[in-house]
Design a protein around this motif. Structure first.
Motif, mmCIF file in Angstrom:
data_model
loop_
_atom_site.group_PDB
_atom_site.id
_atom_site.type_symbol
_atom_site.label_atom_id
_atom_site.label_comp_id
_atom_site.label_asym_id
_atom_site.label_seq_id
_atom_site.Cartn_x
_atom_site.Cartn_y
_atom_site.Cartn_z
ATOM 1 N N VAL A 1 1.043 -1.155 -0.021
ATOM 2 C CA VAL A 1 0.062 -0.034 0.028
ATOM 3 C C VAL A 1 0.927 1.408 -0.077
ATOM 4 O O VAL A 1 0.493 2.373 -0.136
ATOM 5 C CB VAL A 1 -1.026 0.121 1.326
ATOM 6 C CG1 VAL A 1 -1.795 -1.160 1.293
ATOM 7 C CG2 VAL A 1 -0.120 0.188 2.530
ATOM 8 N N ASP A 2 2.227 1.166 -0.004
ATOM 9 C CA ASP A 2 3.125 2.368 -0.105
ATOM 10 C C ASP A 2 3.694 2.458 -1.310
ATOM 11 O O ASP A 2 4.119 1.372 -1.754
ATOM 12 C CB ASP A 2 4.079 1.981 1.086
ATOM 13 C CG ASP A 2 5.128 3.059 1.197
ATOM 14 O OD1 ASP A 2 4.935 4.129 1.623
ATOM 15 O OD2 ASP A 2 6.222 2.953 0.469
ATOM 16 N N PRO A 3 3.725 3.607 -1.964
ATOM 17 C CA PRO A 3 3.985 3.626 -3.268
ATOM 18 C C PRO A 3 5.519 3.555 -3.601
ATOM 19 O O PRO A 3 6.143 3.087 -4.501
ATOM 20 C CB PRO A 3 3.840 5.323 -3.570
ATOM 21 C CG PRO A 3 3.499 6.027 -2.225
ATOM 22 C CD PRO A 3 3.129 4.785 -1.269
ATOM 23 N N THR A 4 6.556 3.610 -2.649
ATOM 24 C CA THR A 4 7.833 3.538 -2.696
ATOM 25 C C THR A 4 8.229 1.980 -2.378
ATOM 26 O O THR A 4 9.089 1.466 -3.132
ATOM 27 C CB THR A 4 8.760 4.195 -1.602
ATOM 28 O OG1 THR A 4 8.158 5.631 -1.568
ATOM 29 C CG2 THR A 4 10.239 4.216 -1.825
ATOM 30 N N CYS A 5 7.434 1.353 -1.678
ATOM 31 C CA CYS A 5 7.615 -0.153 -1.413
ATOM 32 C C CYS A 5 7.086 -0.704 -2.859
ATOM 33 O O CYS A 5 7.661 -1.622 -3.348
ATOM 34 C CB CYS A 5 6.898 -0.709 -0.404
ATOM 35 S SG CYS A 5 7.504 -0.164 1.216
ATOM 36 N N LEU A 6 6.115 -0.368 -3.363
ATOM 37 C CA LEU A 6 5.779 -0.783 -4.733
ATOM 38 C C LEU A 6 6.483 -0.580 -5.780
ATOM 39 O O LEU A 6 6.606 -1.470 -6.596
ATOM 40 C CB LEU A 6 4.187 -0.313 -5.021
ATOM 41 C CG LEU A 6 3.521 -0.855 -6.236
ATOM 42 C CD1 LEU A 6 3.222 -2.163 -6.152
ATOM 43 C CD2 LEU A 6 2.052 -0.146 -6.450
ATOM 44 N N SER A 7 7.028 0.669 -5.743
ATOM 45 C CA SER A 7 8.214 0.917 -6.798
ATOM 46 C C SER A 7 9.423 0.083 -6.640
ATOM 47 O O SER A 7 9.713 -0.554 -7.655
ATOM 48 C CB SER A 7 8.709 2.286 -6.475
ATOM 49 O OG SER A 7 7.608 3.206 -6.702
ATOM 50 N N THR A 8 9.690 -0.148 -5.445
ATOM 51 C CA THR A 8 11.066 -1.374 -5.351
ATOM 52 C C THR A 8 10.464 -2.771 -5.829
ATOM 53 O O THR A 8 11.493 -3.233 -6.312
ATOM 54 C CB THR A 8 11.272 -1.129 -3.735
ATOM 55 O OG1 THR A 8 11.542 0.086 -3.337
ATOM 56 C CG2 THR A 8 12.553 -2.115 -3.496
ATOM 57 N N VAL A 9 9.194 -2.904 -5.388
ATOM 58 C CA VAL A 9 9.013 -4.479 -5.989
ATOM 59 C C VAL A 9 8.989 -4.501 -7.548
ATOM 60 O O VAL A 9 9.503 -5.455 -7.841
ATOM 61 C CB VAL A 9 7.461 -4.932 -5.552
ATOM 62 C CG1 VAL A 9 7.093 -6.167 -6.011
ATOM 63 C CG2 VAL A 9 7.322 -4.852 -3.986
#
Length: 333
Positions: A21-29
């Motif tokens: 649900v976090d945009p930076t975490c999603l970017s990293t994935v």
């Protein structure tokens, strides 16, 4: 070098069909799946204290830890033996230096829009974000941690002019309340309705000024820099995905994107489809791991007052639970 199978990415948990649900975490994935697919695992956690920076995402490889996202990207590029396969390999030196600024702009400005939709709009927070994320926390953290995250974002959103504004659900509730109280339907005052429409239009205007930039930068191309994705494509796509995929009760910016920026939505889907069907090994941190973050860290001897405050808070919490339980039992008797 240690085996790549030991690459572990720690992120905030996912929801609504998205890995996080976090945009930076999603970017990293997305970044890792495009660069080292099948060579990493994910751990979903709600305890950022395990990160060397106190924030997610962070990456562990053998005995090394990397955070924030920029450091993760830099390190992961060294794991790719073929230099030409690196995500930004096709960029010139000038484009690479410009992209650093673009990445910061996207994470800040698009990040504000995502935070506004998830945490600032009352209907979205109470009916979507909080119910979807609260179950990830152990007891008793579930009663205060999600709200603490929301409050931590408040100064940032207030300075950006994107904090709570009257939503579509508040008008309905207010009208219903007045109808029951006076046994007759009372219209919301025209001035109040005008202010609500005005505040929402201000948010839309700010969102348009941000989204216009990326719509122009993308143009008619499939990606921002030619025919292959770069780090900027990943970051923008992740933020747009979090504005489009969740089932928002108040779809203020969701409708704006779908109706006025279909190319950005298509771009996000183009990036995201490359990972959404991938079987990435994922596990959630145990409740015990998350609960341990609530206990005082006795090794933190440099801050005695912090240790005492943590013990005091823990004592008050447990005391309150015992008192409430005793009171409930006595009332039943």
């Amino acid at each position: 070098m240690a085996s790549d199978t030991s690459v572990t990415l720690f992120i905030w948990p996912g929801a609504w069909g998205l890995p996080s649900v976090d945009p930076t975490c999603l970017s990293t994935v997305i970044y890792l799946q495009l660069t080292i697919p099948g060579r990493f695992t994910i751990i979903e956690s709600v305890n950022p204290d395990v990160s060397p920076t106190g924030q997610f995402p962070f990456l562990k490889h053998a005995d090394k830890a990397f955070a924030p996202f920029s450091a993760i990207m830099e390190y992961v590029s060294t794991l790719q033996e073929d230099r030409e396969s690196r995500l930004d390999a096709s960029l010139t030196m000038l484009q690479k230096s410009q992209q650093v600024a673009w990445l910061a702009h996207a994470e800040s400005n698009l990040g504000d829009l995502v935070a506004h939709m998830l945490y600032a709009l009352h209907a979205n927070w109470t009916e979507l974000t909080h119910p979807s994320t609260v179950h990830d926390y152990p007891f008793p953290a579930k009663y205060y941690s999600p709200r603490r995250i929301r409050e931590s974002l408040r100064p940032r959103l207030e300075s950006a002019g994107l904090w709570t504004l009257p939503g579509i659900e508040q008008e309905k509730k207010e009208t219903t309340f007045k109808f029951r109280r006076d046994e007759k339907k009372e219209e919301v005052k025209p001035r109040d309705r005008f202010l609500r429409v005005f505040e929402r239009e201000k948010v839309l205007e700010k969102a348009r000024s941000i989204l216009d930039i990326y719509a122009r930068l993308l143009g008619d191309s499939a990606f921002f820099h030619g025919d292959r994705p770069t780090s900027l494509d990943v970051v923008v796509a992740a933020h747009v995905a979090l504005l489009v995929h969740p089932p928002f009760p108040d779809p203020l910016l969701q409708e704006l994107l779908q109706n006025s920026y279909p190319d950005l939505v298509s771009h996000s889907e183009r990036i995201y489809t490359q990972i959404k069907d991938s079987q990435i090994p994922t596990r959630r941190a145990s409740k015990t791991d998350s609960l341990s973050s609530l206990l005082p860290n006795m090794s933190d001897t440099d801050d005695v007052w912090l240790i005492r405050l943590r013990w005091a808070y823990l004592g008050l919490t447990l005391g309150g639970i015992v008192a409430y339980t005793a009171s409930a039992i006595s009332r039943r008797q």
